[in-house]
Design a protein around this motif. Structure first.
Motif, PDB file in Angstrom:
ATOM      1  N   TRP B  54       0.798  -1.217   0.000  1.00  0.00           N
ATOM      2  CA  TRP B  54       0.000   0.000   0.000  1.00  0.00           C
ATOM      3  C   TRP B  54       0.837   1.276   0.000  1.00  0.00           C
ATOM      4  CZ3 TRP B  54      -5.149   0.932  -0.724  1.00  0.00           C
ATOM      5  CH2 TRP B  54      -5.933  -0.212  -0.878  1.00  0.00           C
ATOM      6  N   ILE B  55       2.142   1.149  -0.070  1.00  0.00           N
ATOM      7  CA  ILE B  55       2.974   2.356  -0.078  1.00  0.00           C
ATOM      8  C   ILE B  55       2.630   3.242  -1.272  1.00  0.00           C
ATOM      9  CG2 ILE B  55       5.332   3.204  -0.448  1.00  0.00           C
ATOM     10  CD1 ILE B  55       6.325   0.902   1.291  1.00  0.00           C
ATOM     11  N   THR B  56       2.504   2.607  -2.443  1.00  0.00           N
ATOM     12  CA  THR B  56       2.267   3.420  -3.632  1.00  0.00           C
ATOM     13  C   THR B  56       0.862   4.020  -3.635  1.00  0.00           C
ATOM     14  OG1 THR B  56       1.719   1.385  -4.817  1.00  0.00           O
ATOM     15  CG2 THR B  56       3.932   2.281  -5.135  1.00  0.00           C
ATOM     16  N   ARG B  57      -0.020   3.486  -2.791  1.00  0.00           N
ATOM     17  CA  ARG B  57      -1.389   4.004  -2.749  1.00  0.00           C
ATOM     18  C   ARG B  57      -1.697   4.760  -1.456  1.00  0.00           C
ATOM     19  NH1 ARG B  57      -4.498  -1.480  -4.020  1.00  0.00           N
ATOM     20  NH2 ARG B  57      -2.675  -2.277  -2.882  1.00  0.00           N
ATOM     21  N   ALA B  58      -0.677   5.024  -0.654  1.00  0.00           N
ATOM     22  CA  ALA B  58      -0.916   5.741   0.610  1.00  0.00           C
ATOM     23  C   ALA B  58      -1.606   7.066   0.305  1.00  0.00           C
ATOM     24  CB  ALA B  58       0.407   5.980   1.330  1.00  0.00           C
ATOM     25  N   PRO B  59      -2.696   7.377   1.021  1.00  0.00           N
ATOM     26  CA  PRO B  59      -3.546   8.491   0.620  1.00  0.00           C
ATOM     27  C   PRO B  59      -3.125   9.891   1.041  1.00  0.00           C
ATOM     28  CG  PRO B  59      -4.560   7.317   2.438  1.00  0.00           C
ATOM     29  CD  PRO B  59      -3.298   6.581   2.103  1.00  0.00           C
ATOM     30  N   SER B  60      -1.987  10.041   1.683  1.00  0.00           N
ATOM     31  CA  SER B  60      -1.483  11.384   1.943  1.00  0.00           C
ATOM     32  C   SER B  60       0.032  11.297   2.000  1.00  0.00           C
ATOM     33  CB  SER B  60      -2.039  11.953   3.256  1.00  0.00           C
ATOM     34  OG  SER B  60      -1.353  11.397   4.370  1.00  0.00           O
ATOM     35  N   LEU B  61       0.696  12.432   1.829  1.00  0.00           N
ATOM     36  CA  LEU B  61       2.156  12.416   1.818  1.00  0.00           C
ATOM     37  C   LEU B  61       2.694  12.012   3.189  1.00  0.00           C
ATOM     38  CD1 LEU B  61       2.964  15.537  -0.388  1.00  0.00           C
ATOM     39  CD2 LEU B  61       2.876  13.129  -1.029  1.00  0.00           C
ATOM     40  N   ARG B  62       2.017  12.447   4.221  1.00  0.00           N
ATOM     41  CA  ARG B  62       2.462  12.092   5.565  1.00  0.00           C
ATOM     42  C   ARG B  62       2.325  10.583   5.781  1.00  0.00           C
ATOM     43  NH1 ARG B  62      -0.802  12.258  10.363  1.00  0.00           N
ATOM     44  NH2 ARG B  62       0.512  11.852  12.176  1.00  0.00           N
ATOM     45  N   ARG B  63       1.199  10.014   5.353  1.00  0.00           N
ATOM     46  CA  ARG B  63       1.002   8.566   5.504  1.00  0.00           C
ATOM     47  C   ARG B  63       2.009   7.803   4.645  1.00  0.00           C
ATOM     48  NH1 ARG B  63      -1.463   8.417  10.132  1.00  0.00           N
ATOM     49  NH2 ARG B  63      -3.599   9.199  10.143  1.00  0.00           N
ATOM     50  N   LYS B  64       2.301   8.361   3.501  1.00  0.00           N
ATOM     51  CA  LYS B  64       3.253   7.712   2.596  1.00  0.00           C
ATOM     52  C   LYS B  64       4.617   7.605   3.278  1.00  0.00           C
ATOM     53  CE  LYS B  64       4.394   8.292  -2.369  1.00  0.00           C
ATOM     54  NZ  LYS B  64       3.439   7.385  -2.995  1.00  0.00           N
ATOM     55  N   ALA B  65       5.043   8.735   3.824  1.00  0.00           N
ATOM     56  CA  ALA B  65       6.355   8.765   4.475  1.00  0.00           C
ATOM     57  C   ALA B  65       6.397   7.835   5.684  1.00  0.00           C
ATOM     58  CB  ALA B  65       6.706  10.191   4.886  1.00  0.00           C
ATOM     59  N   ILE B  68       6.455   4.095   4.643  1.00  0.00           N
ATOM     60  CA  ILE B  68       7.774   3.676   4.158  1.00  0.00           C
ATOM     61  C   ILE B  68       8.709   3.475   5.355  1.00  0.00           C
ATOM     62  CG2 ILE B  68       9.842   4.331   2.854  1.00  0.00           C
ATOM     63  CD1 ILE B  68       8.022   5.901   0.964  1.00  0.00           C
ATOM     64  N   TRP B 117      -7.031   0.236   2.559  1.00  0.00           N
ATOM     65  CA  TRP B 117      -6.129   1.100   3.323  1.00  0.00           C
ATOM     66  C   TRP B 117      -6.328   0.863   4.831  1.00  0.00           C
ATOM     67  CZ3 TRP B 117      -1.796   3.495   3.554  1.00  0.00           C
ATOM     68  CH2 TRP B 117      -1.562   4.444   4.552  1.00  0.00           C
TER      69      TRP B 117
ATOM     70  N   HIS C  21       8.624   8.134  -5.035  1.00  0.00           N
ATOM     71  CA  HIS C  21       7.591   7.107  -5.239  1.00  0.00           C
ATOM     72  C   HIS C  21       8.177   5.901  -5.963  1.00  0.00           C
ATOM     73  CE1 HIS C  21       3.348   5.801  -6.098  1.00  0.00           C
ATOM     74  NE2 HIS C  21       3.945   5.240  -7.125  1.00  0.00           N
ATOM     75  N   ASP C  73      -1.202  17.902   0.059  1.00  0.00           N
ATOM     76  CA  ASP C  73      -1.894  16.746  -0.519  1.00  0.00           C
ATOM     77  C   ASP C  73      -2.758  17.141  -1.720  1.00  0.00           C
ATOM     78  OD1 ASP C  73      -2.347  15.123   2.706  1.00  0.00           O
ATOM     79  OD2 ASP C  73      -0.754  14.915   1.214  1.00  0.00           O
ATOM     80  N   TYR C  77      -2.136  15.058  -4.976  1.00  0.00           N
ATOM     81  CA  TYR C  77      -3.148  14.057  -5.310  1.00  0.00           C
ATOM     82  C   TYR C  77      -4.225  14.502  -6.280  1.00  0.00           C
ATOM     83  CZ  TYR C  77      -1.157  11.103  -1.684  1.00  0.00           C
ATOM     84  OH  TYR C  77      -0.298  10.322  -0.944  1.00  0.00           O
TER      85      TYR C  77
END
Lengths: 99, 320, 258
Positions: B54-65, B68, B117, C21, C73, C77
Motif C-alpha cells: 500500500w505504499i504506492t497508494r498511501a492516501p497522503s504524503l504524511r502517511r506515505k512517508a 515507508i 487502506w 515514489h 496533498d 493528489y
C-alpha cells in the motif's frame, strides 16, 4: 552456466558506533556488504536511522579475534587478585577532599 | 567437563546471567534459538510485503512517508535478528534457503491479504500490538544477542502501533465509507491476530522447554488474554466493535472471556494453505533470484579492487 | 492561474515526489536486505523534500486568495499528469537495479548542483529547503555513483545491464538542460538558475564516475529537442499509470481526511 554460489557471497561486517562525542564506539550488530564503503553506508542506513551515531567503524567479522570464555578464568582472575588497582582499597581520612 | 559446563549453563539461566555466543550451551538450546530467532527474522521480512503493498497508494504524503519508514524498520528488525542468529553458527543465507524451501516458518499473520487502506491501520494496531506483547518479555531472553536485538526492536516498535491506531481513528471519524472500511478491516484481522499468540498452552509442545530456558517468559494463553483485555478498551475509542459475540467481561477472573479460535484455519494457514502463502514466498524468492546478478557484480568489483590494492602495495611482478 | 515562480517550486516538488515514489516500489523487493533499507532511506529523503516544496507552493497559492485553502496533498493528489512538472527521467519505471541506479545517479547529480545554487537564492523559502536537503542529496550522489562503478566494473552481466540502462535513459537527458518558462522566470528574478549553467559540470561529474566505472563517456548532443518534456507537462504514459495508482484513494473518496 551454473551459478556459482560463492560468486555472490559478501563478507559479514561487525559495526561499531560512537553515538556522541566523548563516548566509546559500541558494538551495534552486523550486516553484509561487498566492500568497506558499502559497509559504512549500510551501517549508517541500518544503525543510525534515528540519529544514533556520529562515528562508524566497520570490521570484517573474520578479522575479529575473540577470547575463549573457558579461558576467562586465566585471563581475568589474576586481575581480580590485584585489588590495589581499585580506589576503594585505600583508606584515607574523610577530611581529605578532591582525591 | 561436560557436567560442570551444564551446571554453569543452568546456573546462568537461574541467575538471569546472559548466555553469550561462545559460551557452552546444550545443543537443543542452540537449535531452539536458531529456529525461533530465524523465524522471527523471516516474519519481519515477509511482513514487509502486505504493508509494502500500500505504499504506492498511501492516501497522503504524511502517511506515505510514515508507512515507508515503518516497512523499512521491519527490514531493519529482520536484519538485527538475522545478525543475532548468525552468532549461533548458521549463516543468513542458510536460514533464507530454509525459508525459500518451505522448511522454515514465519508468522502466519502475514499470509493474509491487505484489501484496503484500513488494513494498514488494523495491522499497526492489532498485529503490531500482538507482536509488541510477545516481544517485550523477549528483551529479557536468556540469550544475549537475542535480548539485545529485541531491546533495539522494542524501542523502534512504539511508533508502529500508534501509527496504525491513528489511521483507524481518522477513518472512524470520517465518512460513512471510511467507517465501514475501518470496521471491515478489524473484522478480518481480529481472529488472525489472536492466533499470533500460538496454540493454547496445552497444545503447545515447545512452550515448556522454551520457558524453562527463559527464552519465553509468559505462556501463549497468558499473553493472548492480556491482549484481548487491552484491545477491548481500545476499540471503544474507535467506536467500533470486535467480531466476537462471546466477548464478555468476567468479574470473577477480572478478564474478558472470548470466543473459540478456529484452530482449523490456524493449522491450514500454518501448513501453507493460507490466502497468500504462495504469493508471499514467491515474492521473496523472486527478489532473491533477481538480485543475484547485483550481488555478484558487487562481489566481483570488490575482488578487483582488492587485487589492485595488493598489486599497489606489493608491486607487480614485472616491476623490475 | 499559477504564477511561474510557484511552477518552479512545483517542478522541484514533483521531481522529488515522483522519484521518491519510484524508489519506494523497491521496498521489500531489493537485491539484498541492506540495499532495501538504503533505497527506502533515499525514498524517504525525497518525499521529505517534496513535502517541503509542496508546502511552500501551497503557501504561495493560498496567498492569492482563491477561496479554497490548498494543502500539500491537494497538490500531490489532485493534479493530472499534464499539470505535473517533473523531468521525464524520474517517472521512468524502475526496470532492474542498473536502471534504478543510473536514474538516481543522473538525477541526484543534477539536483545537488541545483541545490548548491539555490543555497544562494535570496528567496529564503527556497534557500532554506536547499540547505536542509543538500547534505542528504550529496549522499545520494555518492551512493548511486558508487553503484554505477560496481555495476560498470563488476561482471559481464552487470556491465551489459548498465549499458542497457545508459541507452534507455539517454533520451531523457536533453530535457534536463532545456529551460522551461518557469526556469527563465526564476533566473530573471535572480531566485533560481538556468539549467544550462550547470550543464558542463553535470557532464563532467557524470563522466568522472563513468571513467572509473570503465563505461563510455557521454557528450551533450547538439541541439536535440526532446519530444517529451515533463517540465512542460508533456509526459510519458508511465506518469499517468503512476498517478492513477498513487492518487486512487483521494480521487475515489474526495474530501476525506486520511
Amino acid at each position: 552456466m551454473e551459478p556459482n554460489p560463492q560468486s555472490e557471497k559478501w563478507p559479514l561486517w561487525e559495526v561499531f558506533i560512537r553515538a556522541r562525542q566523548g563516548l566509546d564506539h559500541k558494538h551495534a550488530g552486523s550486516l553484509y556488504a561487498a566492500d568497506a564503503r558499502m559497509a559504512i553506508e549500510n551501517a549508517r542506513d541500518v544503525y543510525t536511522r534515528r540519529n544514533e551515531g556520529i562515528s562508524i567503524w566497520v570490521v570484517e567479522s573474520n578479522h575479529i579475534h575473540a577470547s575463549n570464555p573457558s579461558e576467562s578464568d586465566s585471563l581475568y582472575d589474576p586481575a581480580n587478585d590485584k585489588v590495589y588497582r581499585h580506589p576503594s582499597f585505600y583508606h584515607l581520612p574523610d577530611e581529605l577532599k578532591n582525591i | 567437563m561436560h557436567s560442570s559446563e551444564q551446571e554453569l549453563f543452568n546456573h546462568k539461566i537461574d541467575q538471569e546471567v546472559r548466555i553469550e555466543p561462545k559460551d557452552w550451551m546444550p545443543e537443543d538450546y542452540r537449535r531452539m534459538l536458531i529456529r525461533q530467532m530465524s523465524q522471527h527474522a523471516h516474519s519481519e521480512i515477509v511482513g514487509m510485503l502486505p504493508e509494502g503493498n500500500w505504499i504506492t497508494r498511501a492516501p497522503s504524503l504524511r502517511r506515505k512517508a510514515t508507512l515507508i519508514a515503518k516497512v523499512q524498520d521491519e527490514a531493519g528488525h529482520g536484519l538485527y535478528l538475522y545478525s543475532a542468529t548468525e552468532t549461533l553458527g548458521i549463516t543468513r543465507d542458510e536460514t533464507i534457503e530454509q525459508l525459500h524451501a518451505g522448511k522454515a516458518k514465519y508468522s502466519s499473520i502475514f499470509n493474509y491479504p491487505t484489501l484496503s487502506w484500513a488494513d494498514i491501520g488494523a495491522i499497526g494496531w492489532l498485529v503490531d500490538g500482538a507482536a509488541i506483547m510477545n516481544q517485550v518479555p523477549l528483551c529479557r531472553a536468556s540469550y544475549g544477542p537475542y535480548a539485545r536485538a529485541m531491546i533495539r526492536i522494542c524501542k523502534e516498535e512504539s511508533f508502529h502501533q500508534r501509527q496504525g491506531f491513528e489511521i483507524l481513528l481518522t477513518l472512524s471519524r470520517g465518512s460513512q465509507a471510511q467507517k465501514e472500511m475501518c470496521q471491515d478491516a478489524i473484522n478480518r484481522w481480529w481472529w488472525p491476530s489472536l492466533m499470533m499468540f500460538g496454540p493454547n498452552d496445552d497444545a503447545s509442545p515447545n512452550s515448556q522447554r522454551s520457558m524453562q530456558w527463559k527464552i519465553k517468559r509468559f505462556t501463549n494463553d497468558e499473553l493472548r488474554q492480556k491482549f484481548v483485555d487491552v484491545c477491548v478498551d481500545q476499540v471503544k475509542i474507535l467506536g467500533m466493535g470486535l467480531p466476537d459475540k462471546d466477548l464478555k467481561w468476567n468479574a470473577e477472573t477480572g478478564h474478558y472471556d472470548f470466543g473459540e479460535i478456529n484452530w482449523e484455519e490456524f493449522y491450514e494457514v500454518l501448513k501453507g494453505n493460507g490466502p497468500c502463502n504462495h504469493e508471499r514466498l514467491e515474492a521473496r524468492k523472486k527478489a532473491h533470484a533477481e538480485g543475484r546478478w547485483v550481488r555478484e557484480a558487487a562481489a566481483a568489483h570488490s575482488m578487483k579492487k582488492n587485487n589492485l590494492n595488493t598489486r599497489e602495495i606489493y608491486g607487480t611482478q614485472s616491476a623490475k | 492561474m499559477m504564477d511561474l515562480l510557484t511552477t518552479y517550486i512545483l517542478h522541484q516538488a514533483d521531481n522529488a515526489l515522483i522519484l521518491g515514489h519510484r524508489n519506494s516500489e523497491w521496498t521489500g523487493h531489493g537485491p539484498i536486505l541492506e540495499q532495501d533499507i538504503a533505497i527506502s532511506n533515499i525514498a524517504l529523503d525525497l518525499i521529505g523534500q517534496a513535502r517541503n516544496f509542496y508546502q511552500l507552493a501551497a503557501i504561495r497559492l493560498n496567498e492569492t486568495d482563491t477561496g479554497q485553502i490548498l494543502t500539500e496533498d491537494d497538490l500531490a493528489y489532485f493534479r493530472d499528469a499534464q499539470e505535473f512538472r517533473n523531468l521525464v527521467l524520474v517517472e521512468q519505471t524502475n526496470g532492474d537495479w542498473a536502471k534504478t541506479i543510473l536514474r538516481q545517479f543522473y538525477f541526484s547529480t543534477y539536483q545537488y548542483l541545483i541545490f548548491a545554487a539555490l543555497l544562494q537564492s535570496p528567496y529564503t523559502g527556497l534557500s532554506a529547503i536547499a540547505e536542509k536537503s543538500i547534505k542528504e542529496t550529496r549522499y545520494h550522489v555518492k551512493w548511486s555513483g558508487e553503484w554505477v562503478i560496481r555495476l560498470g566494473d563488476g561482471t559481464e552481466e552487470s556491465r551489459r545491464r548498465i549499458q542497457e540502462a545508459l541507452k534507455g535513459l539517454h533520451p531523457c537527458i536533453p530535457e534536463i538542460f532545456q529551460a522551461a518558462d518557469f526556469e527563465y522566470e526564476a533566473a530573471s528574478l535572480g531566485i533560481g538558475i538556468l539549467p544550462e549553467q550547470i550543464k558542463a559540470q553535470w557532464y563532467e561529474q557524470v563522466n568522472e564516475i563513468f571513467i572509473t566505472a570503465t563505461l563510455p563517456v557521454i557528450t551533450p548532443e547538439k541541439e536535440s529537442m526532446q519530444v517529451l518534456s515533463g517540465k512542460n507537462g508533456v509526459h510519458s504514459e508511465q506518469l499517468t499509470e503512476l498517478l492513477s495508482e498513487m492518487q486512487v484513494l483521494q480521487r475515489t473518496y474526495p474530501g476525506c481526511e486520511w
